[in-house]
Structure formats: structure tokens, C-alpha cells
Scaffold this motif. Sequence first.
Motif, PDB file in Angstrom:
ATOM      1  N   ASP A 424       0.862  -1.171   0.000  1.00 12.62           N
ATOM      2  CA  ASP A 424       0.000   0.000   0.000  1.00 12.62           C
ATOM      3  C   ASP A 424       0.904   1.227   0.000  1.00 12.62           C
ATOM      4  O   ASP A 424       2.115   1.099  -0.213  1.00 12.62           O
ATOM      5  N   SER A 425       0.342   2.386   0.235  1.00 10.83           N
ATOM      6  CA  SER A 425       1.147   3.600   0.065  1.00 10.83           C
ATOM      7  C   SER A 425       2.319   3.656   1.060  1.00 10.83           C
ATOM      8  O   SER A 425       3.413   4.087   0.705  1.00 10.83           O
TER       9      SER A 425
ATOM     10  N   ALA C 461       5.547   4.893 -22.315  1.00 14.09           N
ATOM     11  CA  ALA C 461       5.662   5.571 -21.017  1.00 14.09           C
ATOM     12  C   ALA C 461       5.001   6.949 -21.075  1.00 14.09           C
ATOM     13  O   ALA C 461       4.319   7.350 -20.127  1.00 14.09           O
ATOM     14  N   ALA C 465       1.971   8.155 -18.778  1.00 19.92           N
ATOM     15  CA  ALA C 465       2.142   9.309 -17.888  1.00 19.92           C
ATOM     16  C   ALA C 465       1.285  10.498 -18.309  1.00 19.92           C
ATOM     17  O   ALA C 465       1.201  11.482 -17.575  1.00 19.92           O
ATOM     18  N   ILE C 467       1.876  12.358 -21.006  1.00 23.55           N
ATOM     19  CA  ILE C 467       2.701  13.405 -21.618  1.00 23.55           C
ATOM     20  C   ILE C 467       2.413  13.432 -23.109  1.00 23.55           C
ATOM     21  O   ILE C 467       2.479  12.395 -23.761  1.00 23.55           O
TER      22      ILE C 467
ATOM     23  N   PRO D 234      -2.083   8.713 -12.360  1.00 21.49           N
ATOM     24  CA  PRO D 234      -2.661   8.466 -13.683  1.00 21.49           C
ATOM     25  C   PRO D 234      -3.023   7.005 -13.928  1.00 21.49           C
ATOM     26  O   PRO D 234      -3.992   6.732 -14.650  1.00 21.49           O
ATOM     27  N   MET D 235      -2.285   6.066 -13.364  1.00 25.30           N
ATOM     28  CA  MET D 235      -2.577   4.657 -13.607  1.00 25.30           C
ATOM     29  C   MET D 235      -3.713   4.183 -12.710  1.00 25.30           C
ATOM     30  O   MET D 235      -4.542   3.375 -13.131  1.00 25.30           O
ATOM     31  N   ARG D 238      -7.013   4.764 -14.183  1.00 27.37           N
ATOM     32  CA  ARG D 238      -7.457   3.881 -15.280  1.00 27.37           C
ATOM     33  C   ARG D 238      -7.642   2.424 -14.856  1.00 27.37           C
ATOM     34  O   ARG D 238      -8.036   1.592 -15.651  1.00 27.37           O
ATOM     35  N   ILE D 292       6.510   0.068 -20.409  1.00 28.01           N
ATOM     36  CA  ILE D 292       6.269   1.359 -19.757  1.00 28.01           C
ATOM     37  C   ILE D 292       7.373   1.653 -18.741  1.00 28.01           C
ATOM     38  O   ILE D 292       7.909   2.771 -18.701  1.00 28.01           O
ATOM     39  N   SER D 383       1.917  17.470  -4.510  1.00 28.45           N
ATOM     40  CA  SER D 383       0.764  17.219  -5.370  1.00 28.45           C
ATOM     41  C   SER D 383       0.618  18.297  -6.445  1.00 28.45           C
ATOM     42  O   SER D 383       1.131  19.407  -6.319  1.00 28.45           O
ATOM     43  N   ASP D 410       5.849  17.724 -16.908  1.00 24.34           N
ATOM     44  CA  ASP D 410       6.208  16.416 -17.452  1.00 24.34           C
ATOM     45  C   ASP D 410       7.108  15.637 -16.489  1.00 24.34           C
ATOM     46  O   ASP D 410       6.975  14.418 -16.360  1.00 24.34           O
ATOM     47  N   ARG D 413       4.752  14.309 -14.029  1.00 23.78           N
ATOM     48  CA  ARG D 413       3.983  13.175 -14.571  1.00 23.78           C
ATOM     49  C   ARG D 413       4.792  11.888 -14.520  1.00 23.78           C
ATOM     50  O   ARG D 413       4.273  10.818 -14.195  1.00 23.78           O
ATOM     51  N   VAL D 414       6.073  11.987 -14.855  1.00 23.71           N
ATOM     52  CA  VAL D 414       6.915  10.782 -14.854  1.00 23.71           C
ATOM     53  C   VAL D 414       7.078  10.246 -13.427  1.00 23.71           C
ATOM     54  O   VAL D 414       6.866   9.055 -13.166  1.00 23.71           O
ATOM     55  N   THR D 417       3.820   8.758 -12.213  1.00 25.72           N
ATOM     56  CA  THR D 417       3.502   7.461 -12.812  1.00 25.72           C
ATOM     57  C   THR D 417       4.344   6.355 -12.160  1.00 25.72           C
ATOM     58  O   THR D 417       3.844   5.260 -11.885  1.00 25.72           O
ATOM     59  N   ARG D 419       5.578   6.473  -9.105  1.00 28.97           N
ATOM     60  CA  ARG D 419       5.046   6.258  -7.756  1.00 28.97           C
ATOM     61  C   ARG D 419       3.748   5.452  -7.807  1.00 28.97           C
ATOM     62  O   ARG D 419       3.572   4.475  -7.096  1.00 28.97           O
ATOM     63  N   THR D 422       4.543   1.813  -8.705  1.00 29.59           N
ATOM     64  CA  THR D 422       5.471   0.985  -7.902  1.00 29.59           C
ATOM     65  C   THR D 422       5.522   1.335  -6.429  1.00 29.59           C
ATOM     66  O   THR D 422       6.026   0.529  -5.646  1.00 29.59           O
ATOM     67  N   ASP D 424       2.927   3.067  -4.415  1.00 29.63           N
ATOM     68  CA  ASP D 424       1.700   3.561  -3.801  1.00 29.63           C
ATOM     69  C   ASP D 424       0.721   2.384  -3.771  1.00 29.63           C
ATOM     70  O   ASP D 424       1.109   1.244  -4.028  1.00 29.63           O
ATOM     71  N   SER D 425      -0.527   2.650  -3.498  1.00 27.51           N
ATOM     72  CA  SER D 425      -1.448   1.530  -3.295  1.00 27.51           C
ATOM     73  C   SER D 425      -1.639   0.697  -4.569  1.00 27.51           C
ATOM     74  O   SER D 425      -1.722  -0.529  -4.493  1.00 27.51           O
TER      75      SER D 425
END
Lengths: 468, 468, 468, 468
Positions: A424-425, C461, C465, C467, D234-235, D238, D292, D383, D410, D413-414, D417, D419, D422, D424-425
Amino acid sequence: MGLKTPEQYVESLRDGRVTYWDGERIDDLTTHPRFRQALAIAAADYDYADAGRRDARVYRAEDGSEANRIYQIPTEEDHLRRRMDFFESSSIVAQVTGVYMALLSERDAVAAINPQYAANIEAVYRHARDNDLRAAEVITDPKGDRKRRAHEQDDPDLYLRIVERNDRGIVVRGAKLHITGASLCHELVVLPGKGLKPEEADYAVAFSIPVNTPGVSIINKSFANAEHETFDAPMTARNAIPEGFVIFDDVLVPWDRVFLAGEIDLSAKLTRSLGLWERTGGLTEAAHRAEIFTGLAQLVAEQQGKERDIAILSSIAELMQFATVLRIMLEYACANYRTMPSGMIYPDVLAVNAGKFHYASNYHRIVQILQDMAGGLVITLPSVKDLQHPEAGAYMRKYLHTKQGIAVEDRMRVFNTIRDMTADSYGGWLLVTALQAGGGLNAGRIMLNRAYDIEHARAAAKKAAGIS
Amino acid sequence: MGLKTPEQYVESLRDGRVTYWDGERIDDLTTHPRFRQALAIAAADYDYADAGRRDARVYRAEDGSEANRIYQIPTEEDHLRRRMDFFESSSIVAQVTGVYMALLSERDAVAAINPQYAANIEAVYRHARDNDLRAAEVITDPKGDRKRRAHEQDDPDLYLRIVERNDRGIVVRGAKLHITGASLCHELVVLPGKGLKPEEADYAVAFSIPVNTPGVSIINKSFANAEHETFDAPMTARNAIPEGFVIFDDVLVPWDRVFLAGEIDLSAKLTRSLGLWERTGGLTEAAHRAEIFTGLAQLVAEQQGKERDIAILSSIAELMQFATVLRIMLEYACANYRTMPSGMIYPDVLAVNAGKFHYASNYHRIVQILQDMAGGLVITLPSVKDLQHPEAGAYMRKYLHTKQGIAVEDRMRVFNTIRDMTADSYGGWLLVTALQAGGGLNAGRIMLNRAYDIEHARAAAKKAAGIS
Amino acid sequence: MGLKTPEQYVESLRDGRVTYWDGERIDDLTTHPRFRQALAIAAADYDYADAGRRDARVYRAEDGSEANRIYQIPTEEDHLRRRMDFFESSSIVAQVTGVYMALLSERDAVAAINPQYAANIEAVYRHARDNDLRAAEVITDPKGDRKRRAHEQDDPDLYLRIVERNDRGIVVRGAKLHITGASLCHELVVLPGKGLKPEEADYAVAFSIPVNTPGVSIINKSFANAEHETFDAPMTARNAIPEGFVIFDDVLVPWDRVFLAGEIDLSAKLTRSLGLWERTGGLTEAAHRAEIFTGLAQLVAEQQGKERDIAILSSIAELMQFATVLRIMLEYACANYRTMPSGMIYPDVLAVNAGKFHYASNYHRIVQILQDMAGGLVITLPSVKDLQHPEAGAYMRKYLHTKQGIAVEDRMRVFNTIRDMTADSYGGWLLVTALQAGGGLNAGRIMLNRAYDIEHARAAAKKAAGIS
Amino acid sequence: MGLKTPEQYVESLRDGRVTYWDGERIDDLTTHPRFRQALAIAAADYDYADAGRRDARVYRAEDGSEANRIYQIPTEEDHLRRRMDFFESSSIVAQVTGVYMALLSERDAVAAINPQYAANIEAVYRHARDNDLRAAEVITDPKGDRKRRAHEQDDPDLYLRIVERNDRGIVVRGAKLHITGASLCHELVVLPGKGLKPEEADYAVAFSIPVNTPGVSIINKSFANAEHETFDAPMTARNAIPEGFVIFDDVLVPWDRVFLAGEIDLSAKLTRSLGLWERTGGLTEAAHRAEIFTGLAQLVAEQQGKERDIAILSSIAELMQFATVLRIMLEYACANYRTMPSGMIYPDVLAVNAGKFHYASNYHRIVQILQDMAGGLVITLPSVKDLQHPEAGAYMRKYLHTKQGIAVEDRMRVFNTIRDMTADSYGGWLLVTALQAGGGLNAGRIMLNRAYDIEHARAAAKKAAGIS
């Protein structure tokens, strides 16, 4: 003066400091919901009432007064061990306050260059100790384009620098990243992030200033949301301290708060000294965490009747191995401390660095082993709120049962703790800090290159090879 | 009685023992070329003349006589450290003689079952010590079909067993595998290879007998050929001791040489005790070997001008890490010894096992790193004989030059040592023994499962998870 | 002209070539015992008599004549597969002769710079093919001090270089390392070892000359001793080809044998092209070797009754995984070949490099798994000569029995093959060549950096992301 | 009938289904904020308007009607590739609907036991296809005490079982864990979780029923909170589909919905068939995710000016290697499909399983490499809301600048993405599902044991060892 109460601590943060979080400027963090959880964690460190806790958290300073253990200058092995106990029983806000040990370690080197700087270090240390303050470790510069050095960047402020020297002090401009607990501390202890070249003298700057010094702003970031169920996220609830992105917008640092202002030779020394104490703390946490992982694996196995399963025992053995190496490296580092002329001692540098590198290079593999043996419920277990719902809860109790004597709540606690720590986070924060605290795997290897006694190994190899 | 000279040792092996090697029965190994190299290695351990060496190899026994250090019953930390020094300065034939420590460790448990057995242990120990004997550790049975237990095999002799008990002693039949230095020792100390069930009482047998006891035969096997250039294979030249496949063809063991004859409960205990002392020795060697690897990597780098190359430093750091973990595990194990009621001490069981497991599970990876950084000359370097040839040698001197101050011979010595230790027959022996000495990775994990304090970890996990 | 017989091959090596081995200058290697085994291996490749073997080893060239398969210029997928079959059925002396594919691949690039060079390549290729010659790949320079470039060394000859250009050709001086089978080939195909800078033009040199050209000397080195029991070392017996340290002592290379003489831009190209074909061959061998490892593990398990043991199945699964990835990478590389303007095809560069890197980076780990599951007999099994001795052999038969239907000889064959391939001198050679063939792990990573379609990954990527 | 619009899909979920989430019973999930995000994701799969998207998502069924691509029965390689494209462009709710392929694969085996079951499979498939439904894969039982089999548990319902058979159908009781998207599907396709013994016939049950069938309840759990900033996560935005804990409280399954009711032989077969299609989908996602990761690493490097740094290139090469192996395994599996008598094809079983195992066993290591090279900003970056704040945002823009042409957004964003994927939750969910989807590393090894052609490897080993 003297030890603060939790209430006094909270009150002390109403000092006009400038913080931002999630797009909002927060003028009084003591009443703002975003800081509620973090503040409670940091304030709990000031709970000295309980006798057992008092013993772990308090020591008697040389002038006879009581002070927080983090300020104790170790002069014997027991002091190092009590420091380890203190780490296991306090939040990271108290832990980072250990930054003063790094300054004191280099006091003599600093004095050799400028006795006033050394006197400043001592005064700042005593002030912080006597007022039971918390201090943040403020090191990492934004760095901009990594191919270019500090003074070659598009914007010279991409590394913190001295923009003016006047009779009151120095004026600094720049920012620092990754500052744990910045908003919850009283002091910002600022050190240079790396070795510098002669033309970068303006970047060789170290000092300590109060968080509410004009020109200082902190933008906060945390792995944790504002609110958490303690049952569902027990470790987050105890560790959700934000990091700060700290900006110094032409901040005046009075001369009596300056430890370094242009002396490039000292800059790497201060940083390295901090690294040792930081890694010692990190290794203490790592050893403890590895033991928790091992125990969690054991509990998962027992709760599911798999404690004699060969494959499970094999996984648990790998966790035991990880925990054992870390614990022994730490124990060895303390038992084999070195003594400075001042009488201050410090743990064995090679053991600390090797222990920390072992942690960093194996942590993801260990998480893999724990997650592999724990199974899918780590991520799919419903919330305790569902358990509390009359219908949903009844289903959960029926279907999460494994055998007599195992409470469903306890199974949930185990899975929640594993999820919270690895999936988790907070788990993500641990993955990254396992690697990045102290600077990534390459930095770990460089520390080994430095600390290892290569002459001894060379001699052994020459003897083996028959080279005279 | 007392310490032997190398000559007396050699002479003592002319005792009618039955050995085979490469298809030949060798009646006098002291004159046979196949044994020349191994004999020289084992005899060199008896060189007590040099003062420094004497100090490492000799101690004064409680009765005031001088004896070989391997016989010293450790009662204080320094004894353990001197034991480690002894291991680094002696051949494996002297090292395995440490088998008596395993017997003495279990003396009290043995006495509780049969005081005569305990008295036998003491007498055999004193006899060996007072005559400066060497003793082999004789443990592993052939085991036949692994799905079946000892008494269920096609041939009941596939585990060593008692076939007769009479008034003179017991008669045993069977064989033992992987017996290091069997042909070069005086005594065979035989222990059961694993835990046994009640119906396997005839397999619970331990004793010590002279190698020349009628019915004993040894078939030898070595990684090394009969002859080697010391320059080309410097480590082989110091370590080429054969293993023995030892056969007991209805051998009479007199009652005063018996330590166990049917008491299944003791059998696992003896084996486990031996394991600890064996692994302590193994870890001592491992730590030393890792330091040699690190030094060899450093020498390769220096000789080729690559000592500041980032990728090379990174590889060397991994070797340093390996060496450091092993060394610290060993140091910790000695410093944190445990004391038995008898006053005899032994190293920390968890640290020894974790150290040994670290070695076993990482050794191949470390060899990979060393070979990757050392390059192809490890295997393609011509022989010293070519260097000595006028024309070929001149070419080699010209083209193996790297820079001023680096002798071609020294480059060759470094590559030869790496090849010998990692990429030749001795290197292969090291790869397999890194894993198999003490029983493979699974056995290592089982030892961790046993030695680790799981209650401590369970408690830490329960506290973290909030389980009361 | 045409295919040679084994006898003709042997006779063809009596050509005055200068070779050294173990300190001796050998004027006729065809009668010298040191070369007996290697010569037999290389000569066996010329056995075209058997129909099945003939099909694998022979193809019909475009002019209708029969030629050795290694000379077939692939123009369709089947040619690549037959090339793979050829590799599995031929010795490394035949394999390295594939060096001509590298030259032919770059024919057009060479022609663009100097049409004569391109014509030379074709002529040399046809000459070799039509005379069924063997050619060595002669690449790696001694390199001296790695911090300095070719022209900065203490001795300018530490990289092979042109010392003179005259009307007959170029005169070269220097040496090359690690030349597999040099003494057993007819031609030395010499290529530069790496990319060069303008000031290093004299080091940009490629050519092919007969081994017996005046000024050429070869110092041999092999992992294998002169004599081996095939039963004890079955893989050594089929693979014991020496490497050569090849010296060029002012050797005249006629103009019609020159492919490059100063054109630095081409030098890296030729080397890289060779790399692809070399790695394709290496991957073919690797995939085959991994299948043998998997089968050996299965046989060990079956022979000991452990084929249903969970831990054993788990180890075997890891070997299966290794073998499967290698095999599929190779199959994919062939199925997804690319076509050059000339119609010649070559395997997918990324798949070959990724397959080879998978092999190099996992090989030591796989050896560890195989050795861990196979046990100590891998190194302690006595020789077949002992098995043949009446007494010792009887003991071995009795005690190496496991169960009905398992012949002791077959158990021995399996352990001997594992030892020979992983824990003896040939095993050591395999460990090092797994890493070093093609240049070490860093070289493997650089090849991936080059061959991978990073634009595709960047786009994926950026899309992930958000971009634009 | 026919393809649904997003609106029709949403409306179709207002069918009286019983769902719980975070302690609340949700009677209409289409209007409840907790489901807002997940519903939007699942509904977006029904967007067939765009021409490009339509092509990926729609195929023409054999009766000429348009249907969702997930229902296409592959009969040629292109169908498999389009299935892969579909996976990359659709949410996991559409992906799991592939469960029908598993049923259709086993249609003939089912028909052999009971033609009615086979007819039911076809009818259910056509009904789902013609109504553009989504179906969940409902497999894993709670399992209780793992030492005991299904019928030995404290509560016999700990595995889903038939409690009654009557003329209308079967009545089932039990629960299933880890059911992805259960609340967002129309159908629950229930299969047994593992092989069963004769006495467990009541546990051999497979069927498909609508989610709103009386007696069905779903307790939801997601890695994602109810609300997220798309810029920061962003992930997650989705992929935030909840898993369901699905309870069957005496649910009547009509006979025309039953596929298995007591036939234990078939149960393992159905599960295994599902495994293949599930792993194929998993491998498709894995290969895409690895690309990615590789691209993200490249972007981090470029944005910080480190794209030529040796250590960074080395890390990127490891990511490339991971991505390449996965992509090639998948490509090979499709190109080497197998055909069933029905004409339906399926990807190569060994390649799919080896690809999936490569992913599972290396994923954590790859995350380590990515996080090691990406640095601390992965977790400490503020944030986007802070960026939007006038003062805080100005500081962020100033200090997150690296070089010309790199937008701070950008960079953010990278890092976001990385975080999100890989650290975060969602990242935690990926770590666990990398291992657990399809059953943990041990299950992966068992699949390899089954799929690998061990006879081929045995033969290669016997030939190498000289065993006839």
C-alpha cells in the motif's frame, strides 16, 4: 525550559511558520485536519508520563537536567543500545533530531577552521536539548541537470547558496528536497548535499535556523491520506509523517547560527558524518522491521495451519536470515564502537554501512518472499467497516474462519499489517526509502569502497597468490 | 607421546591401512606418487619448529603437556579466536580433527544414557590429543533410494549398521561418503548421518577406530591430479587433500571405542553438535576466502589500471560486502559464545548458521562477479612453463605488460589464483562444498528455522499488528 | 579441393606452423601427444561418411559443389535452423569458422570504402569453403593499461597494428588473446577489437592469413590435461580444444588478404557484426546446455527416488525455466530474421542479445541450483578405474546402488557429467566463457542499449504518464 | 441485443444486486460515489464510437453480428494478436470476461461426461456475447485450515459446495475470494479452485449465474480510494476496479446454468484451462507494463541529463532485458499456437507459463532497479494542487527545473507514474498480483513441471552422459 508536554509541543508549533499541503496554505497547522494525524504522532513522542517510557525517552544531561534521549552524547556502549531502543519507541520526527550527533562528531574539525562555528554548534545543540526541540535534517538539493555542477546550472539557485554576506549574517537562497518531518520540527539543520569544488564556495553552507524564520516555506507531501482506519492501516497510523520540500527565499541566517560559510573542505565531512548516524538509525529500523516481517510470516502460517509446510518453512527461513544478518550487523557495530578524542563514541562504520547495504539490496526480494507466502488476501481483504456491518460482517466471520482459536480479527490484523507495510502507500514509501535513504545502491557501494580495509584483503590475496 | 614431527607423522601412516586410488590398491601410501602432494600438505601441519607457527598450532593442555591447538577445549573467547587462526594456518586434515569438540560437547548427554560411552569419548579424545593424531569426520551414509528409510532399502547396508553385538564389541557393516582426508588420518570418528526411528536402532551407531582396523577400506578421490605446477595452481598445491569413500566390511569395534549403539535419541544430537563445529570451521574458511577474493579483484584492477573505474569499484564493493558480512557473523559468533555446565564454550549457533547460509546462498553469485570483472585471461593464460621458454616467454613478457611497476609474473599469479579458486577443478570443488558442506541450502534453512528466536519475532509482529 | 577427410585434415596441419604448449615448442602437432585429444576432436568434424551426419554437415554451394554447412550463406529460415543443428553436432573449431558470415555481412559496407577489400573477402571466403578449411576468430588485443588508449601505451604493440605498408602488403605487429582453436585452424581471420579514434588509424586492421605465415606463433592453453578418461570426463573428451595466444611478429599480409588498413569507421562495424554471429552460436550452445542440465537434474532425481520430492521439483522447474527462455529466444531470433540487400539473412539482433545476456547473467545461479540438488557425490565419486578394480569395484557397486533398474555405471555417468560440466576444469571454463564470450556483462548491457527499440518504450511511457 | 452503449451498461447494473463497500450496503451502485471511478472505467470499455477503438474492440461473429472482441474464438494467429491488442486497450473488467475461452476450450471434455453441460456452456457463451455482458472469473475458495481438505474443515462451507439438488437445479453455499470486478460484471462464472478427491464430489461444481441472483452478495475492496487526482495517480485512475469477496448463501443455480455438479475428474481440467487464458492475459499486461517501466526510466534519465551516465544505462539495460524476454515469450506463444479438434487455437502453453513465471519471479527486482535509478522524488514530490497554488507552484516551478525543454509538469507526470505504479497503493496491488495471479511462485513452478518436455531434456542428458 526542560522537557515539554505534548500540549506544549503542539502549542510551540503555532509560531507563524509557512506550510502548504495539497494546494492549501496552512497558517496554523495545529488546528488543520490535514496535520491532525501527523501531529498526534509527533506529539506522542512527548509523552514522558509512563515510567517505562520515561526511562527509554529521558536521560540526565551532564548539568543534571533531564533531556530527551536523542540528545545524549554516547560515551559508552550502553548509550548506543539505549539510542536503538529509543528509535524503536519513537516517531521519525524524534529520530531525525539525531542530526546534532553529526554536528558534534565534527566539532573539532570545525573548530580547527573557525572556533566560532564550533561554538555555534555547541550553543545550538544546548538550546535545542534544553528546550526539547525537534530538528530536521536538511540536506538534498534539487540538483537540476545532473550533468552540470552547482554553479553551471541554468538557475544558480538549484543548489542552496549564499547570495549575500553582511554584518548580521548570511543570506541564503535555494531549496531542499525530501525533508522528513520539516513542518513538525522546530529547527532546520541545513548541511551541504555533497563534496564541492573551489569555484563552488558559495554552496558550502551549513547552519541551523528555526522553522518560522522569515523566507522559509515548506510544501508537504505524505504517503498517507488525511484519515485512516487504524485497524486497516496500523503502521500508517503510527508513521504518517510528511516530507517537506523546503524553500529558502533569501533567508537571513545570523552569524551565531552559521556552521559553515564557504569552507569547501568541511562540506563533504559534515555530510558523511551525518550519513553514519542516519544509517545507524536506518539499520535499527531495518532490523526491527525484518523481525516484524518474520513474525508476520509465522502468524500467517499458523493462522492457516501451514506452519509445518516445507515451502512455507523455507520462505520463513529466508526472512529469518535477513533479520539475523541485520540484527547482528547492528549489534556488532555497537559492540565495536570507536572513540573520538572528545570521548564521544560512534558505531563501527563498516558494519553500519554493510548492514544498511544488505538491507537496501535485499529488501525488495524479501518483500517478494513475504507476499508470495502470504497470498492474495493481502490485497483483497475487505475493510474493518465491512466486518462491523451486521450482514457483511457475519459473512466475513463465517468465511475467514480457519480453525479453533484463531480470531478473524487477528487474521485481518495480520493481512492488514502486511498490506500496510508492503502493498500500500506506506509499503511503497518503505520500498523507496529502503533504497534511497542515504543515497541509492551506488552510494551504498561507494561507502563500502571507503570503509572497507582493502589493505588487509590485498595482503591476503598477495599471500594466496604467492606475490611478495 | 606428545607432538609429532612431520617425519613421525609420515611414518605413522605405514600401518597397513587399505586404500585405493585411481584403480590401484596402494599398500604404502607414504611412498606412492599419487599421495605425494597430499601427504606433503598434511605433514606440513606437523611443522612446529618456527616460533610464530608454534604459537598458532600448539597449546598447553590442562596436564601441562603441549598439544595441537585443535584439541584445545575452548573455555574463553580467546580460545575461539585462536581456533580461527589455527584454521587459517592449517590444512583441512588438521581442521576435521575438530570432530572431538562435537563429541565433548555432547559428553553429558551421552553420560546420562550410558556413563561408559562418555568415558570412552574422554579416553579416545585424550589418546588422540596425547599422540597428536588426526581424525576424520565420518558421517554421510550412501542412502540408496531416498524415498525409503534405512531399514527399507533393497540392501540394509546402505546405511552403516550394527550387524552383531558380542562380548568384545559391535560388528558394523556399511559405507560412508565424502570423508575428507580419510586416508591421511589416524582415527575415523563415525557418527550417524541423521535422526532415526525406533525400528532403526541398529543404525544408531557412533564410535572411533584406527584407520588400519581390519575390514576398513578407503577409495580415494581428489579434485587434483597427482602433479601440479605450484605457480599455475597455487591454491591446489596447498589444498589437494582427497576425499574418501570409506567401507566398513564387518568391522569389529571394541566396546571401549563405542559411543552409541542403538540409542536413537542421541543420534540426531551428536550429528547436530558436529554440524555446529563443522560450520564454524567452514565460516572461518569462508570469511578468509572472501577476503582473498576481494583482494584478488583489487589486484586485477590495479594491474590493469582500472582501479578508479566505476563499474570495477562497484564489483569490488559487492565482494567487500560479502566479505564483511561473513567476517562480522563470525566475530559476533565468537564474542557471543555460550557456556556449557562443563565450562566449555561454543559460538553463537544462530550467527554461525546464518553466516554459513549467507556463504552458501551467495557464493556462486560472488564467483560470477569476480569472474566478470577479471576477464578472459583467467582461463586463457598460458602456463609458467611457456613463460620459462626463451621464445614463448619473451612474447608473453612483451604482451602481458600493462604498466611500469607491474611484473608479468605477478599478473600471472593473480589470474592463476583466480582460475585455481573459481574456474578449475579446485574451484569446482569449492563451488560444490560451499553448498554441500553441512548439507545443501535446504538443510541450511532448516537450521535457521531451529536456531532463530521465533517467539521474539512473533511478539514484534503481534505488537505491530495490534494483536493482544 | 572439396570436402576433406579426417586424414587429409590432419595432414594439412603439417605445414610448418609454430606452436608452443606447456613450455615446449611443437613442430609437428599431428604427432605430439599434447595435441592428440584436441586433434581427434577437430578431425572428427571432417567425418562426413555417415548419411545422417552428412546431411547435417554438408550443403550444396551455389556452384553445385558440396561444402561444409558452416559456409552456407543463409537466405531462408531453414538455413538458420540447420546452422543451429550443425552447431550442436560439431566442435568449436568448426563453429568459429562461422567468422566468414561476419565478413560477408559487412561486404557492402566494406565495398563502399574500398571495392578491393570486398573482393578480398569474397575470394578468401571461397578459398576457405572450397578447401574445407577452418578459420579462427582473432579479435582481442592484450590492451595493456586499460586507462590508456592504443597509441598511448608504454609499448605501442599492445594493440595489433600496422608497422609498415609496402607494395606487397602490410606488415603487422602485436598479439591477440583468447583465440579458440588457433592451432587447429588453417586461417586466422583478424579483426580489430573495438572502436578507434582518428589518431589510431594504424590499429584499424583486418585480414586473413594462413596459420603458417612467417612471423605467426601460437602459445596454447587448455582447461584440459593431455589425457582424460572419457567415462570420468565425457564432456571434456568432446570439447578439449585449446585457446591460443597468437603473436604477430612483423608478419607480412599480402594486399589480397587485407580487409581493412586504416579505415577506422569500419572497424567497430566489423567487430559488431562478428558479435552477432558469435552470440547466435553461443546462444545455440547455451540453449542446448541448459536442456542437458535439466535432463541431468531429472536423472539424478529419478536415480535416487526423489523425482516426486517437492523441493527437487522446484529446483528442476528453475532449470526448465532457464532452458525454456533460452530456447524460445533462439527460436524467435531465427523465425524473425532480417534480410540484407544481398539476400543474406541474419537472426533478430535483440532476441540474440537478450538471449545471450539471459544466459550470462543467470548461468552461475543455475549451476548453483543444479549442484545444490545433485549433492556431494558430484565431487567425491571415485574414478571408473576404481570401479574396474575387483575389490574396490565390488564395494562401489554395493554401496552406490539405489534401487532396481538403476545401473551404478549410469549413476556415475550422471555425476561425472555434472562434475565435468560444472565442478571441474571444463566447468570452470564454461563459467568464465558464459560471462566473457562476447565481452562480459557490461558489454551485454551495452548491446541491449543499442538493440532495444527505446522509442517504442518511450512512447508507451509517455502515454501512460499523460505526456503529449 | 448487440453491443451496448456506456449508458446501457450503467443502466444494466441497476438490477437489484447486493453489494457492500466500506461498511455500507449499496443498493444502487450506479449512483453511489464509491463506485463512481470504477464504473467510469468499466463503462469506457463500451465506447465503440471511435473508429480506431471500434476496430480493436469489435469483431464480427460467425452469425454476422458485431460482438465485443473478448468473445472472439481464436482460430488463427491474428485473432490471438488482436486479443492482445484488446487487452492493452481495455480495462480488467473486459479482460476477465475472457473466462468463456476457458469453458469453450474444455467443451469437448465436458460433453464427453454430460452433453447437457456442454450445451449449457455454449448457450451461456452466446447469451453473454449477444448481450455484450461482462463476466467475472470466480475461482478461489476461502480454504480455512490449509492442512485439511474441503470436507474436513470445521465448517464444510469453507469451500463452495452443493448443499441440495432438486428438479430446478442445484443449491450452492460458500464464498469465493479475490473476484476482480465482481460488482461490475453481469455474470459470475464459477469454477472449482483445485483438484478434488472422490469424497469431495459436492465441491466439484461449476456454473454461471447473473450477479443479481438471490443469495449472492459481494463485499468490495479496492487499492484505490473513492477519489483521485488523475495527474497525481494516472494509472490508478485507469485501473481502480475493486475485487469482490463473493458470498453464495444457498443460491439456486438452474440446471441450464450448470457446467459441473459432482464430476471430480473434470474439475482440475477446467481450472487449468482457465489458468492458461488468464496467464496469457497476464503476460500481455506484463509485457506492456515492462515497456512502460523501460520508457519511464529513459524519461527520468533524459529529464535529469543522465541519459549517458554509465550506471543509468546499465539499469535501463536491465529493464530492457526484462521487457524483451516478456515480449518475445508472448510473441512466440502466439506464433506457435496449437489447434484443437474444434478449430479453436490456443497459445503455446510452455511459453505462456515460462513468460508468466519470468514476470512473477523478477518483478520485485525490476521495481527495485527502477526505484533505485529514479530517486527520492518518486515519493516526496508534492501534489499537482500545490503546483496550482500561486506561491507554492512558483517555488515548485523554479526548483524542479532541470534544463531547457523539460516541462516541470512532465517531470511530475513521470515521477507520479512511477510512484503510482510501484510505490503507492496501486503499485502494491501490482506487486502482489505479479506473484499471486495464477497462484504464487510454487504454482508457477508446478506449471513448468507439467508443461516442459522433460523427455527431450532427459534424452539430451543421457546422450551427453553416454547413457544408452
